[in-house]
Design a protein around this motif. Structure first.
Motif, PDB file in Angstrom:
ATOM      1  N   PRO A  27       0.698  -1.313   0.050  1.00  0.00           N
ATOM      2  CA  PRO A  27      -0.005  -0.002   0.101  1.00  0.00           C
ATOM      3  C   PRO A  27       0.707   1.263   0.031  1.00  0.00           C
ATOM      4  N   GLN A  28       2.045   1.323   0.617  1.00  0.00           N
ATOM      5  CA  GLN A  28       2.772   2.439   0.862  1.00  0.00           C
ATOM      6  C   GLN A  28       3.238   2.821  -0.580  1.00  0.00           C
ATOM      7  N   LEU A  29       3.676   1.802  -1.297  1.00  0.00           N
ATOM      8  CA  LEU A  29       4.201   2.151  -2.715  1.00  0.00           C
ATOM      9  C   LEU A  29       3.286   2.503  -3.701  1.00  0.00           C
ATOM     10  N   LEU A  30       2.018   2.014  -3.267  1.00  0.00           N
ATOM     11  CA  LEU A  30       0.927   2.672  -4.566  1.00  0.00           C
ATOM     12  C   LEU A  30       0.361   3.979  -4.064  1.00  0.00           C
ATOM     13  N   ASP A  31       0.211   4.064  -2.588  1.00  0.00           N
ATOM     14  CA  ASP A  31      -0.327   5.271  -2.166  1.00  0.00           C
ATOM     15  C   ASP A  31       0.648   6.387  -1.899  1.00  0.00           C
ATOM     16  N   SER A  32       2.040   6.117  -2.403  1.00  0.00           N
ATOM     17  CA  SER A  32       3.135   7.127  -2.377  1.00  0.00           C
ATOM     18  C   SER A  32       2.898   8.615  -2.558  1.00  0.00           C
ATOM     19  N   HIS A  33       2.932   9.622  -1.872  1.00  0.00           N
ATOM     20  CA  HIS A  33       2.602  10.848  -2.283  1.00  0.00           C
ATOM     21  C   HIS A  33       3.586  11.297  -3.660  1.00  0.00           C
ATOM     22  N   TYR A  34       4.802  10.589  -3.887  1.00  0.00           N
ATOM     23  CA  TYR A  34       5.521  10.707  -5.094  1.00  0.00           C
ATOM     24  C   TYR A  34       5.024  10.041  -6.209  1.00  0.00           C
ATOM     25  N   ARG A  35       3.834   9.539  -6.275  1.00  0.00           N
ATOM     26  CA  ARG A  35       3.529   8.899  -7.423  1.00  0.00           C
ATOM     27  C   ARG A  35       3.028   9.813  -8.532  1.00  0.00           C
ATOM     28  N   LEU A  36       3.279   9.221  -9.728  1.00  0.00           N
ATOM     29  CA  LEU A  36       2.984  10.087 -10.729  1.00  0.00           C
ATOM     30  C   LEU A  36       1.412  10.132 -11.316  1.00  0.00           C
ATOM     31  N   MET A  37       0.698  10.859 -11.162  1.00  0.00           N
ATOM     32  CA  MET A  37      -1.014  10.751 -11.520  1.00  0.00           C
ATOM     33  C   MET A  37      -1.361  11.253 -12.559  1.00  0.00           C
ATOM     34  N   SER A  38      -0.420  12.087 -13.435  1.00  0.00           N
ATOM     35  CA  SER A  38      -0.967  12.710 -14.636  1.00  0.00           C
ATOM     36  C   SER A  38      -0.103  12.272 -15.764  1.00  0.00           C
ATOM     37  N   HIS A  39      -0.454  12.305 -17.170  1.00  0.00           N
ATOM     38  CA  HIS A  39       0.576  12.168 -18.391  1.00  0.00           C
ATOM     39  C   HIS A  39       1.001  13.604 -18.644  1.00  0.00           C
ATOM     40  N   GLN A  40       2.184  13.667 -19.107  1.00  0.00           N
ATOM     41  CA  GLN A  40       2.951  14.826 -19.451  1.00  0.00           C
ATOM     42  C   GLN A  40       3.627  14.923 -20.687  1.00  0.00           C
ATOM     43  N   VAL A  41       3.458  16.189 -21.424  1.00  0.00           N
ATOM     44  CA  VAL A  41       4.298  16.162 -22.626  1.00  0.00           C
ATOM     45  C   VAL A  41       5.186  17.356 -22.520  1.00  0.00           C
TER      46      VAL A  41
END
Length: 268
Positions: free
Chosen positions: A1-15
């Motif tokens: 859970p800590q891996l999936l819920d990490s506040h570092y996680r990328l949540m959006s695509h970027q260009v």
């Protein structure tokens, strides 16, 4: 859970635009990725995949590299970046994790990154896809005994993020390729059953993580696990040296001198 819920996680695509990276929608990211890759083929292209990928994901990634990009440059989590990337004719790279040892190689025209967490690789990319993680997708794995083991998704990816295989299939279709109309990992497995590809079982880790906690994999998609999940640092940190005892000398008959007084709970 800590891996999936990490506040570092990328949540959006970027260009990447003239001023740097900006957030964008999935379709726009697909369009830029597909249009950027169309100009390259053969030895000009390479893909680097994580060892944690399912059999179905690896099948799609190899198929894309071979059939769409006409390239043999496919590596699964190499210990070092393939020499072709830094010293060869490589012009376009698709990295499914943080696998560049430093920054973007010179001479690379296109860098597409698919990942869960930020990194130096991600920061220098032209297109970034935020994707689902290992336990957020269905699939199978080949164990060291050569047995196929099934894994079902145990979590739902945030913001409808897609697994790597789905992103690659969508890019392939944007590029006009056929044979990538898979809807589920089971659809991929059915095609795999009719192929003549030979799978080599992975080498069993020694010692086993079941027997020794310190043998737990430290790397996920090129990232140090302890950088993402702070609780894991206790397993991987080097033993700390015991601090030397502090000696306090007080003259006989004298009290300690109070340097500072801090009132934790105010008197009432």
């Amino acid at each position: 859970p800590q891996l999936l819920d990490s506040h570092y996680r990328l949540m959006s695509h970027q260009v990447r635009v003239a001023d740097g990276l900006i957030r964008t929608g999935y379709e726009d990211a697909l369009d830029l990725a597909a249009n950027s890759l169309k100009a390259y083929s053969g030895s000009q292209f390479a893909m680097i995949a994580p060892a944690s990928a399912t059999r179905e994901e690896l099948y799609i990634l190899r198929k894309f590299t071979k059939e769409v990009m006409r390239s043999d440059n496919f590596a699964v989590e190499p210990l070092s970046v393939p020499d072709a990337v830094t010293n060869g004719p490589m012009k376009a790279l698709y990295s499914l994790g943080d696998f560049l040892q430093d920054t973007r190689p010179k001479g690379l025209d296109v860098l597409i990154v698919s990942d869960m967490f930020p990194s130096r690789t991600e920061k220098s990319a032209d297109v970034i896809f935020a994707v689902a993680g290992l336990v957020e997708t269905d699939g199978t794995f080949l164990n060291a005994s050569g047995q196929v083991k099934r894994m079902s998704a145990h979590a739902t990816p945030p913001k409808a993020l897609l697994p790597d295989w789905k992103v690659v299939c969508d890019i392939a279709k944007k590029m006009g390729a056929s044979g990538f109309d898979f809807q589920t990992s089971d659809d991929i497995a059915k095609e795999m059953a009719t192929s003549n590809g030979k799978e080599v079982p992975p080498v069993a880790p020694e010692p086993s993580p079941l027997d020794k906690v310190s043998a737990i994999p430290r790397i996920y998609r090129g990232h140090q696990m302890s950088d993402i999940v702070s609780a894991m640092r206790i397993f991987f940190a080097a033993p700390e040296k015991e601090a030397a005892p502090v000696q306090v000398e007080v003259e006989e008959g004298k009290r300690f001198r109070i340097l500072e007084k801090i009132e934790i709970v105010p008197n009432t």
